[in-house]
Write an enzyme that holds these catalytic residues in place. Structure first.
Site, PDB file in Angstrom:
ATOM      1  N   SER A   1      86.956  32.579  53.013  1.00  0.00           N
ATOM      2  CA  SER A   1      85.794  32.135  52.258  1.00  0.00           C
ATOM      3  C   SER A   1      84.511  32.683  52.857  1.00  0.00           C
ATOM      4  O   SER A   1      84.414  32.882  54.084  1.00  0.00           O
ATOM      5  CB  SER A   1      85.753  30.601  52.300  1.00  0.00           C
ATOM      6  OG  SER A   1      84.495  30.127  51.883  1.00  0.00           O
TER       7      SER A   1
ATOM      8  N   TYR B   1      86.583  22.060  57.308  1.00  0.00           N
ATOM      9  CA  TYR B   1      87.167  22.972  56.320  1.00  0.00           C
ATOM     10  C   TYR B   1      86.779  24.417  56.657  1.00  0.00           C
ATOM     11  O   TYR B   1      87.622  25.308  56.740  1.00  0.00           O
ATOM     12  CB  TYR B   1      86.679  22.605  54.903  1.00  0.00           C
ATOM     13  CG  TYR B   1      86.711  23.761  53.936  1.00  0.00           C
ATOM     14  CD1 TYR B   1      87.910  24.167  53.361  1.00  0.00           C
ATOM     15  CD2 TYR B   1      85.552  24.478  53.612  1.00  0.00           C
ATOM     16  CE1 TYR B   1      87.938  25.259  52.494  1.00  0.00           C
ATOM     17  CE2 TYR B   1      85.576  25.557  52.755  1.00  0.00           C
ATOM     18  CZ  TYR B   1      86.777  25.943  52.197  1.00  0.00           C
ATOM     19  OH  TYR B   1      86.806  27.017  51.355  1.00  0.00           O
TER      20      TYR B   1
ATOM     21  N   LYS C   1      89.027  27.934  58.082  1.00  0.00           N
ATOM     22  CA  LYS C   1      89.020  29.308  57.559  1.00  0.00           C
ATOM     23  C   LYS C   1      88.809  30.303  58.708  1.00  0.00           C
ATOM     24  O   LYS C   1      89.469  31.330  58.786  1.00  0.00           O
ATOM     25  CB  LYS C   1      87.926  29.488  56.501  1.00  0.00           C
ATOM     26  CG  LYS C   1      88.169  28.721  55.212  1.00  0.00           C
ATOM     27  CD  LYS C   1      89.355  29.276  54.432  1.00  0.00           C
ATOM     28  CE  LYS C   1      89.616  28.547  53.148  1.00  0.00           C
ATOM     29  NZ  LYS C   1      90.922  28.831  52.571  1.00  0.00           N
TER      30      LYS C   1
HETATM   31  C1  UD1 Z   1      81.635  25.511  48.499  1.00  0.00           C
HETATM   32  C2  UD1 Z   1      82.136  25.816  49.862  1.00  0.00           C
HETATM   33  C3  UD1 Z   1      82.810  27.160  49.836  1.00  0.00           C
HETATM   34  C4  UD1 Z   1      83.909  27.174  48.820  1.00  0.00           C
HETATM   35  C5  UD1 Z   1      83.337  26.811  47.471  1.00  0.00           C
HETATM   36  C6  UD1 Z   1      84.444  26.692  46.455  1.00  0.00           C
HETATM   37  C7  UD1 Z   1      80.955  25.568  52.016  1.00  0.00           C
HETATM   38  C8  UD1 Z   1      79.641  25.443  52.686  1.00  0.00           C
HETATM   39  N1  UD1 Z   1      80.944  25.767  50.706  1.00  0.00           N
HETATM   40  O1  UD1 Z   1      80.620  26.457  48.196  1.00  0.00           O
HETATM   41  O2  UD1 Z   1      83.343  27.470  51.089  1.00  0.00           O
HETATM   42  O3  UD1 Z   1      84.495  28.437  48.753  1.00  0.00           O
HETATM   43  O4  UD1 Z   1      82.673  25.566  47.563  1.00  0.00           O
HETATM   44  O5  UD1 Z   1      83.941  26.835  45.172  1.00  0.00           O
HETATM   45  O6  UD1 Z   1      81.950  25.484  52.666  1.00  0.00           O
HETATM   46  N2  UD1 Z   1      75.225  22.012  43.322  1.00  0.00           N
HETATM   47  C9  UD1 Z   1      74.348  21.189  42.635  1.00  0.00           C
HETATM   48  N3  UD1 Z   1      74.865  20.091  41.998  1.00  0.00           N
HETATM   49  C10 UD1 Z   1      76.204  19.781  42.023  1.00  0.00           C
HETATM   50  C11 UD1 Z   1      77.082  20.632  42.733  1.00  0.00           C
HETATM   51  C12 UD1 Z   1      76.564  21.737  43.374  1.00  0.00           C
HETATM   52  O7  UD1 Z   1      73.166  21.428  42.601  1.00  0.00           O
HETATM   53  O8  UD1 Z   1      76.599  18.767  41.441  1.00  0.00           O
HETATM   54  C13 UD1 Z   1      74.692  23.202  43.989  1.00  0.00           C
HETATM   55  C14 UD1 Z   1      74.919  23.184  45.489  1.00  0.00           C
HETATM   56  O9  UD1 Z   1      73.890  22.503  46.129  1.00  0.00           O
HETATM   57  C15 UD1 Z   1      74.954  24.676  45.803  1.00  0.00           C
HETATM   58  C16 UD1 Z   1      75.522  25.300  44.528  1.00  0.00           C
HETATM   59  O10 UD1 Z   1      75.366  24.331  43.503  1.00  0.00           O
HETATM   60  O11 UD1 Z   1      73.662  25.134  46.000  1.00  0.00           O
HETATM   61  C17 UD1 Z   1      76.983  25.663  44.638  1.00  0.00           C
HETATM   62  O12 UD1 Z   1      77.695  24.521  45.106  1.00  0.00           O
HETATM   63  P1  UD1 Z   1      79.288  24.448  45.119  1.00  0.00           P
HETATM   64  O13 UD1 Z   1      79.833  24.802  43.796  1.00  0.00           O
HETATM   65  O14 UD1 Z   1      79.684  23.132  45.707  1.00  0.00           O
HETATM   66  O15 UD1 Z   1      79.712  25.642  46.081  1.00  0.00           O
HETATM   67  P2  UD1 Z   1      79.241  25.987  47.587  1.00  0.00           P
HETATM   68  O16 UD1 Z   1      78.752  24.798  48.287  1.00  0.00           O
HETATM   69  O17 UD1 Z   1      78.360  27.177  47.510  1.00  0.00           O
END
Ligand code: UD1
Length: 341
Positions: free
Chosen positions: A127, A152, A156
């Site tokens: 990842s 997690y 990785k």
């Molecule tokens: C996370 C994991 C990544 C993993 C991926 C799987 C970490 C730090 N991150 O990535 O390893 O591969 O998930 O898809 O280990 N957001 C919102 N509202 C929400 C949900 C998310 O604003 O309800 C925003 C988050 O703040 C972030 C972005 O959307 O800025 C992406 O979030 P998310 O889909 O959870 O992925 P990551 O955190 O980037």
């Protein structure tokens, strides 16, 4: 003779899309999964998409060394693509031992049995989380790994190292780690996609569930980041594009085309998109108006990360192709399929 690929954790979101692409590319596939985080929906979808009702499925836990050994004893396996593992960042913080035990044991059992049985080709699903908050963007495979911010993420990093060290120590063993950025979307057939249990942690499932009315409102975590619109930037990679990268990587291994015995590739588009831009793209792609609000930042989020995918483009001959609107339209079609609409 057709080569046989074991897909561990193959009934889940990424594993099911990879299984489809492997079969499409002419490989035999064995899917093995303990079903701890999914049901048979996606595996049934894979059978429909490929028209192959006979794909071997083994319900098993790779933490069980005896069961893992038995799988390799009773099947000829040419390569393993290893997905089996827990993946929720937040849960890993509250249940670190479960995460370390499950993710480490399962991969080490796979490596041990593969080695005993002369299966020398191992592909590990890593990842972009290993890059942490990068100092320079986009990140290349040479960008430094940062200390993990969650158990997690740490699994990785550890498992990349386990693979690297195994390749170094045991002759013939070859390894590829694919570092995924943010895999999103669903198969264009809408027969397989993401199936989060409970409230989704990831952005796109939360968007589609809000759009369909399962969730009231999407919270955007933070709009005061030092980015053009204040929301985080990510590299959202289409799940089918991502799945295809595995086919290129496996072929490279099986055809003896690797330049080193352990290789790492970023799997991303190379194009950053902010959370707000993604929401706009979803609305444009689907015509659905999304209910959202700004909320405080989420602990552990990095401000911005996107890939330099040149190495995968050049060496694997793979490139992300699907436009984000198609990806989001597919995620939406999948959500509607789940709702029976
Ligand atoms: C996370 C994991 C990544 C993993 C991926 C799987 C970490 C730090 N991150 O990535 O390893 O591969 O998930 O898809 O280990 N957001 C919102 N509202 C929400 C949900 C998310 O604003 O309800 C925003 C988050 O703040 C972030 C972005 O959307 O800025 C992406 O979030 P998310 O889909 O959870 O992925 P990551 O955190 O980037």
């Amino acid at each position: 003779m057709k080569k046989c690929i074991l897909v561990s954790g193959g009934a889940g979101f990424i594993g099911s899309h990879v299984t489809v692409e492997l079969i499409d590319a002419g490989y035999d596939v064995i899917v093995a999964d303990n079903m701890s985080n999914c049901d048979m929906t996606c595996f049934e979808g894979v059978k429909k998409i490929t028209g192959r009702g006979d794909i071997p499925f083994v319900k098993m836990d790779f933490c069980d060394a005896v069961a893992t050994e038995l799988l390799f004893t009773t099947n000829h396996i040419d390569a393993v693509i290893h997905f089996a593992g827990f993946k929720a960042v937040g849960e890993s913080v509250s249940e670190p031992l479960q995460y370390y035990q499950n993710n480490l044991d399962s991969f080490m059992n796979v490596l041990e049995s593969a080695r005993h049985h002369g299966c020398d080709n191992i592909l590990f699903s890593s990842s972009a989380t290993v890059y942490g908050e990068p100092e320079k963007l986009p990140v290349t495979e040479e960008s430094p790994r940062q200390p993990a911010t969650s158990p997690y993420g740490n699994t990785k990093q550890i498992l990349e190292d386990v693979l690297r060290d195994s390749v170094q120590a045991y002759s013939n063993v070859k390894g590829i780690a694919l570092r995924y950025f943010n895999p999103v979307g669903a198969h264009p057939s809408a027969l397989i996609g993401e199936l989060p249990r409970g409230v989704p942690n990831n952005l796109v499932p939360f968007i589609t569930q809000t759009a369909i009315g399962k969730r009231e409102c999407l919270s955007i975590f933070g709009n005061d980041y030092p980015t053009p619109d204040g929301t985080c930037q990510r590299d959202f990679i289409d799940i089918v594009d991502l799945a295809k990268a595995h086919v290129f990587a496996v072929r490279r291994m099986l055809e003896g085309k690797m330049k080193k015995e352990y290789e790492i590739f970023n799997v991303g588009t190379g194009k950053p998109l902010s959370v707000l831009e993604l929401i706009t793209a979803f609305q444009e792609a689907t015509g659905v108006k999304l209910n959202y609000k700004f909320a405080p930042r989420r602990a552990g989020d990095v401000t911005a990360i996107w890939a330099d995918p040149s190495l995968a483009n050049q060496e694997l001959g793979w490139k992300a192709e699907r436009p984000i609107k198609d990806t989001l339209a597919a995620a939406w079609a999948w959500e509607k399929h789940l709702a029976g609409k």
